[in-house]
Design an enzyme around this catalytic site. Structure first.
Site, PDB file in Angstrom:
ATOM      1  CG  ASN A  12       5.275  -1.364  -0.673  1.00  0.00           C
ATOM      2  OD1 ASN A  12       6.476  -1.373  -0.366  1.00  0.00           O
ATOM      3  ND2 ASN A  12       4.816  -1.928  -1.781  1.00  0.00           N
ATOM      4  CD1 TRP A  13       7.178   3.726   3.369  1.00  0.00           C
ATOM      5  CD2 TRP A  13       9.255   3.778   4.222  1.00  0.00           C
ATOM      6  NE1 TRP A  13       7.108   4.326   4.603  1.00  0.00           N
ATOM      7  CE2 TRP A  13       8.365   4.368   5.151  1.00  0.00           C
ATOM      8  CE3 TRP A  13      10.608   3.692   4.559  1.00  0.00           C
ATOM      9  CZ2 TRP A  13       8.801   4.874   6.374  1.00  0.00           C
ATOM     10  CZ3 TRP A  13      11.044   4.192   5.778  1.00  0.00           C
ATOM     11  CH2 TRP A  13      10.142   4.774   6.672  1.00  0.00           C
ATOM     12  CE  LYS A  14       5.068   0.422  -4.535  1.00  0.00           C
ATOM     13  NZ  LYS A  14       4.370   0.463  -5.788  1.00  0.00           N
ATOM     14  CG  HIS A 106       4.194  -5.306  -4.448  1.00  0.00           C
ATOM     15  ND1 HIS A 106       4.482  -4.797  -5.686  1.00  0.00           N
ATOM     16  CD2 HIS A 106       3.423  -4.381  -3.811  1.00  0.00           C
ATOM     17  CE1 HIS A 106       3.903  -3.594  -5.794  1.00  0.00           C
ATOM     18  NE2 HIS A 106       3.264  -3.327  -4.666  1.00  0.00           N
ATOM     19  CD  GLU A 108       6.112  -2.175  -7.558  1.00  0.00           C
ATOM     20  OE1 GLU A 108       6.824  -2.139  -6.536  1.00  0.00           O
ATOM     21  OE2 GLU A 108       5.225  -1.331  -7.796  1.00  0.00           O
ATOM     22  CD  GLU A 176      -0.970  -3.490  -3.595  1.00  0.00           C
ATOM     23  OE1 GLU A 176      -1.015  -2.409  -3.023  1.00  0.00           O
ATOM     24  OE2 GLU A 176       0.084  -3.976  -4.044  1.00  0.00           O
ATOM     25  N   GLY A 182       0.383   2.836  -8.790  1.00  0.00           N
ATOM     26  CA  GLY A 182       1.223   3.938  -9.248  1.00  0.00           C
ATOM     27  C   GLY A 182       0.684   4.656 -10.472  1.00  0.00           C
ATOM     28  CB  SER A 222      -3.932   5.108  -7.374  1.00  0.00           C
ATOM     29  OG  SER A 222      -2.949   4.850  -8.364  1.00  0.00           O
ATOM     30  N   GLY A 243       1.327   2.875  -1.547  1.00  0.00           N
ATOM     31  CA  GLY A 243       2.694   2.991  -2.063  1.00  0.00           C
ATOM     32  C   GLY A 243       3.135   4.443  -2.061  1.00  0.00           C
ATOM     33  N   GLY A 244       3.041   5.098  -3.209  1.00  0.00           N
ATOM     34  CA  GLY A 244       3.515   6.473  -3.384  1.00  0.00           C
ATOM     35  C   GLY A 244       3.115   7.422  -2.262  1.00  0.00           C
TER      36      GLY A 244
HETATM   37  P1  PGA Z   1       0.560   3.029  -5.113  1.00  0.00           P
HETATM   38  O1  PGA Z   1       1.223   1.605  -4.845  1.00  0.00           O
HETATM   39  O2  PGA Z   1      -0.171   3.441  -3.858  1.00  0.00           O
HETATM   40  O3  PGA Z   1       1.727   3.951  -5.402  1.00  0.00           O
HETATM   41  O4  PGA Z   1      -0.360   2.887  -6.263  1.00  0.00           O
HETATM   42  C1  PGA Z   1       0.568   0.618  -4.114  1.00  0.00           C
HETATM   43  C2  PGA Z   1       1.465  -0.590  -3.952  1.00  0.00           C
HETATM   44  O5  PGA Z   1       2.232  -0.890  -4.867  1.00  0.00           O
HETATM   45  O6  PGA Z   1       1.421  -1.279  -2.910  1.00  0.00           O
END
Ligand code: PGA
Length: 264
Positions: A12-14, A106, A108, A176, A182, A222, A243-244
């Site tokens: 997930n590149w956001k 998600h 966010e 998640e 993050g 993470s 994500g990251g």
């Molecule tokens: P993260 O994010 O790997 O940076 O913790 C995961 C996500 O939000 O899908």
């Protein structure tokens, strides 16, 4: 008998990487994975990326021209098919760009855009209607964890989002925990397994044992190359939403290299 679930490693590149950076990233990823496949075997894991909407056409063109073994999807979808909904993206548009998947709910989106369980249920229905596989995200905050324990909130979110859904939908669920996203502080594999098992039980109640058995449940929060192996060893964890670490090609490729030996 348990079915063999194909592991899914999803990036997930956001809101990162514009369309030019997306092309370079996917090219590099495909090369790195080709190499990995040759050297180590990828173990049949499916690798997916979720770029911003403005990158999707470029990613599609590259993947189809070079016949890359990477699939992709959108990070959100409208509950509507078309019309006066400024800023929204229809599932039909995503499908016509060859998206296989779409992330729904998600944390966010829930947190910054006020997306409710009811709305997410309609988005799941919209995705399925357009032939997209929803990657439905559920997870508790640190506060929820303290007040309600580990699985109550994710299970309630799953129930709410699947309320109007029947039959045998092709679906992915991503557990998640919000506190792990993050933060560098991933859940333990045991915590992830405990909630994933509860989510599978809930799927069985809602949609029957066969759907529950076939549905992939991912862990996200993470995930890195250093901890993926431990998650993949858990019987109810079928992959990861990253994500990251998905923005770093070498790191994401080492996560994707992970093989899960299903059925042993
Ligand atoms: P993260 O994010 O790997 O940076 O913790 C995961 C996500 O939000 O899908």
């Amino acid at each position: 008998m348990a079915v063999k679930r194909v592991p899914l490693i999803a990036g997930n590149w956001k809101m990162n990487l514009d369309h030019l950076q997306a092309i370079a990233t996917v090219q590099k990823l495909a090369w790195t994975l080709k190499d990995a496949k040759h050297e180590y075997g990828l173990g049949g894991a499916e690798v997916a990326v979720f770029p911003p909407f403005t990158d999707l056409r470029s990613v599609q063109t590259l993947i189809s021209a070079d016949k890359l073994e990477i699939v992709f999807g959108g990070q959100d979808v409208s509950e509507h098919d078309s019309g006066a909904y400024t800023g929204e993206i229809s599932g039909a548009f995503l499908k016509s760009l060859d998206c296989s998947y779409v992330i729904i709910g998600h944390s966010e989106r829930r947190q910054y855009h006020g997306e409710t369980d009811e709305l997410l249920g309609r988005k799941v229905a919209a995705a399925l209607k357009h032939g997209l596989v929803p990657v439905l995200c559920v997870g508790e905050t640190a506060e929820d964890l303290e007040q309600h324990g580990p699985s109550a909130v994710p299970v309630a979110q799953l129930k709410a989002a699947l309320e109007g859904i029947s039959g045998a939908p092709d679906l992915v669920v991503a557990y998640e925990p919000v506190w792990a996203i993050g933060s560098g502080q991933a859940a333990t594999p045991e915590q992830a397994e405990q909630v994933a098992a509860k989510l599978r039980e809930t799927l069985a109640e809602l949609l029957g044992a066969e759907v529950a058995d076939a549905t992939r449940i991912l862990y996200g929060g993470s995930v890195k190359s250093g901890n993926i192996a431990a998650f993949m060893r858990e019987p109810n964890v079928d992959g990861a939403l990253v994500g990251g670490a998905s923005l770093d090609v070498a790191e994401f490729a080492s996560i994707a290299r992970f093989q899960k030996h299903v059925g042993t």
